[in-house]
Design a protein around this motif. Sequence first.
Motif, mmCIF file in Angstrom:
data_model
loop_
_atom_site.group_PDB
_atom_site.id
_atom_site.type_symbol
_atom_site.label_atom_id
_atom_site.label_comp_id
_atom_site.label_asym_id
_atom_site.label_seq_id
_atom_site.Cartn_x
_atom_site.Cartn_y
_atom_site.Cartn_z
ATOM 1 N N THR A 182 0.845 -1.176 -0.099
ATOM 2 C CA THR A 182 -0.197 0.042 -0.159
ATOM 3 C C THR A 182 0.674 0.987 -0.476
ATOM 4 O OG1 THR A 182 0.002 -0.225 2.031
ATOM 5 C CG2 THR A 182 -2.138 -0.729 0.716
ATOM 6 N N TYR A 183 1.945 1.217 0.683
ATOM 7 C CA TYR A 183 3.146 2.807 0.398
ATOM 8 C C TYR A 183 3.557 2.471 -0.656
ATOM 9 C CZ TYR A 183 7.671 4.738 1.392
ATOM 10 O OH TYR A 183 8.858 5.525 0.902
ATOM 11 N N LEU A 184 4.641 1.546 -1.027
ATOM 12 C CA LEU A 184 3.919 1.950 -2.815
ATOM 13 C C LEU A 184 3.315 2.360 -3.786
ATOM 14 C CD1 LEU A 184 6.423 -1.556 -2.181
ATOM 15 C CD2 LEU A 184 7.775 0.195 -1.944
ATOM 16 N N ARG A 185 2.402 1.886 -3.783
ATOM 17 C CA ARG A 185 1.232 1.961 -4.184
ATOM 18 C C ARG A 185 0.842 3.677 -4.293
ATOM 19 N NH1 ARG A 185 -2.634 0.878 -7.927
ATOM 20 N NH2 ARG A 185 -2.529 -0.845 -7.650
ATOM 21 N N ARG A 186 0.737 4.249 -3.016
ATOM 22 C CA ARG A 186 0.818 5.265 -2.467
ATOM 23 C C ARG A 186 2.462 6.451 -3.465
ATOM 24 N NH1 ARG A 186 -0.093 4.115 2.919
ATOM 25 N NH2 ARG A 186 2.176 5.133 3.428
ATOM 26 N N VAL A 187 2.993 6.189 -2.825
ATOM 27 C CA VAL A 187 4.536 6.898 -3.595
ATOM 28 C C VAL A 187 4.230 6.939 -4.919
ATOM 29 C CG1 VAL A 187 6.771 6.326 -4.210
ATOM 30 C CG2 VAL A 187 6.014 5.912 -1.228
ATOM 31 N N ALA A 188 4.127 5.383 -5.615
ATOM 32 C CA ALA A 188 3.599 5.959 -7.114
ATOM 33 C C ALA A 188 2.165 6.908 -7.763
ATOM 34 C CB ALA A 188 3.397 4.160 -7.718
ATOM 35 N N GLU A 189 1.877 6.995 -6.974
ATOM 36 C CA GLU A 189 0.656 7.778 -7.357
ATOM 37 C C GLU A 189 1.038 9.036 -7.334
ATOM 38 O OE1 GLU A 189 -3.026 5.797 -4.711
ATOM 39 O OE2 GLU A 189 -3.827 4.256 -6.490
ATOM 40 N N ALA A 190 1.831 9.750 -6.362
ATOM 41 C CA ALA A 190 1.985 10.674 -6.095
ATOM 42 C C ALA A 190 3.059 11.097 -6.826
ATOM 43 C CB ALA A 190 2.557 10.943 -4.587
ATOM 44 N N CYS A 191 3.781 10.632 -7.890
ATOM 45 C CA CYS A 191 4.925 10.953 -8.739
ATOM 46 C C CYS A 191 4.205 11.989 -9.095
ATOM 47 C CB CYS A 191 5.222 10.177 -9.578
ATOM 48 S SG CYS A 191 6.498 10.493 -10.156
ATOM 49 N N PRO A 192 5.239 13.475 -8.686
ATOM 50 C CA PRO A 192 4.786 14.821 -9.016
ATOM 51 C C PRO A 192 5.291 14.738 -10.660
ATOM 52 C CG PRO A 192 7.208 14.863 -7.845
ATOM 53 C CD PRO A 192 6.551 13.604 -7.799
ATOM 54 N N PHE A 193 5.828 13.819 -10.964
ATOM 55 C CA PHE A 193 6.227 14.374 -12.686
ATOM 56 C C PHE A 193 5.550 13.395 -13.361
ATOM 57 C CE2 PHE A 193 10.171 14.599 -10.276
ATOM 58 C CZ PHE A 193 9.887 16.188 -10.597
ATOM 59 N N PRO A 194 5.187 13.452 -14.879
ATOM 60 C CA PRO A 194 4.289 13.163 -16.245
ATOM 61 C C PRO A 194 4.714 11.730 -16.036
ATOM 62 C CG PRO A 194 5.115 14.498 -17.093
ATOM 63 C CD PRO A 194 5.851 14.864 -15.588
ATOM 64 N N ALA A 195 4.958 10.546 -15.425
ATOM 65 C CA ALA A 195 5.517 9.657 -15.296
ATOM 66 C C ALA A 195 4.503 8.312 -16.578
ATOM 67 C CB ALA A 195 4.663 8.336 -13.625
ATOM 68 N N ALA A 196 3.876 8.337 -17.274
ATOM 69 C CA ALA A 196 2.980 8.203 -18.628
ATOM 70 C C ALA A 196 3.552 8.401 -19.731
ATOM 71 C CB ALA A 196 1.630 8.520 -18.215
ATOM 72 N N SER A 197 3.667 9.793 -19.325
ATOM 73 C CA SER A 197 4.705 10.257 -20.570
ATOM 74 C C SER A 197 5.530 10.023 -21.011
ATOM 75 C CB SER A 197 4.049 11.846 -21.116
ATOM 76 O OG SER A 197 4.449 12.738 -20.154
ATOM 77 N N LEU A 198 6.495 9.696 -19.532
ATOM 78 C CA LEU A 198 7.721 9.366 -19.995
ATOM 79 C C LEU A 198 8.571 8.415 -19.879
ATOM 80 C CD1 LEU A 198 8.853 11.837 -16.673
ATOM 81 C CD2 LEU A 198 8.996 12.360 -19.053
ATOM 82 N N GLU A 199 10.036 8.422 -20.389
ATOM 83 C CA GLU A 199 10.324 7.191 -20.113
ATOM 84 C C GLU A 199 10.533 6.493 -18.928
ATOM 85 O OE1 GLU A 199 13.632 6.557 -23.564
ATOM 86 O OE2 GLU A 199 13.099 8.570 -24.250
ATOM 87 N N ALA A 200 10.963 4.457 -18.911
ATOM 88 C CA ALA A 200 11.131 4.503 -17.705
ATOM 89 C C ALA A 200 11.991 4.892 -16.847
ATOM 90 C CB ALA A 200 10.959 3.206 -17.536
ATOM 91 N N LYS A 201 13.331 5.033 -18.345
ATOM 92 C CA LYS A 201 15.256 5.226 -17.741
ATOM 93 C C LYS A 201 14.577 7.021 -16.897
ATOM 94 C CE LYS A 201 16.547 7.006 -21.331
ATOM 95 N NZ LYS A 201 17.846 7.200 -22.805
ATOM 96 N N GLN A 202 14.060 8.003 -16.773
ATOM 97 C CA GLN A 202 14.050 9.109 -17.501
ATOM 98 C C GLN A 202 13.367 9.637 -15.527
ATOM 99 O OE1 GLN A 202 11.911 10.721 -20.300
ATOM 100 N NE2 GLN A 202 13.620 11.272 -21.142
#
Length: 182
Positions: free
Chosen positions: A82-102
Amino acid sequence: MTTRYAALLRGINVGGNKKVPMTELRTVMEELGLRDVRTYLQSGNAVFTSDSDDEKAVADALEKAIAERFGFTVDCLVREGTYLRRVAEACPFPAASLEAKQLHVTYFSEEVGPERFADIDPAAYLPEEFRLGERALYLYAPEGLGRSKLADALSRPGRLQGIVATSRNWNTVTKLVELTGA
């Protein structure tokens, strides 16, 4: 109550150092009474189920068992799905539009305040950026971690003294959320 966790081992199987075969890691974890153990990649990611609700106690037991089995110490963070999900959901950057290496997340053993990074001039590293989260730091590095000057500044010796910090790229961040079923 059973909880699904991820274990994040720091600095194993990198450059031929601290070799921990994943099959042996799974065995060590199962011998500790952890269940449904699965590893992801060779870089120290495992998910498991435990009846314990104490992340630190599980991490300490795992560190001790690894030291006994392999003869060297490995820092380990254990985090609930549940913590890991919160961290992923709180990402302040546009993760869906970035490459994973970025995009990377550095997980910390405790909450870290902005004072640790007060001497870093964010403008000097643009377009690279970082933001603090819940026991985590998000790093946007358009050219990847290997070329990131900001990553070097964030991890200078002494800056994170007294805490455990381990980083994962965005693919691993999201995969751990998936594997913990959070």
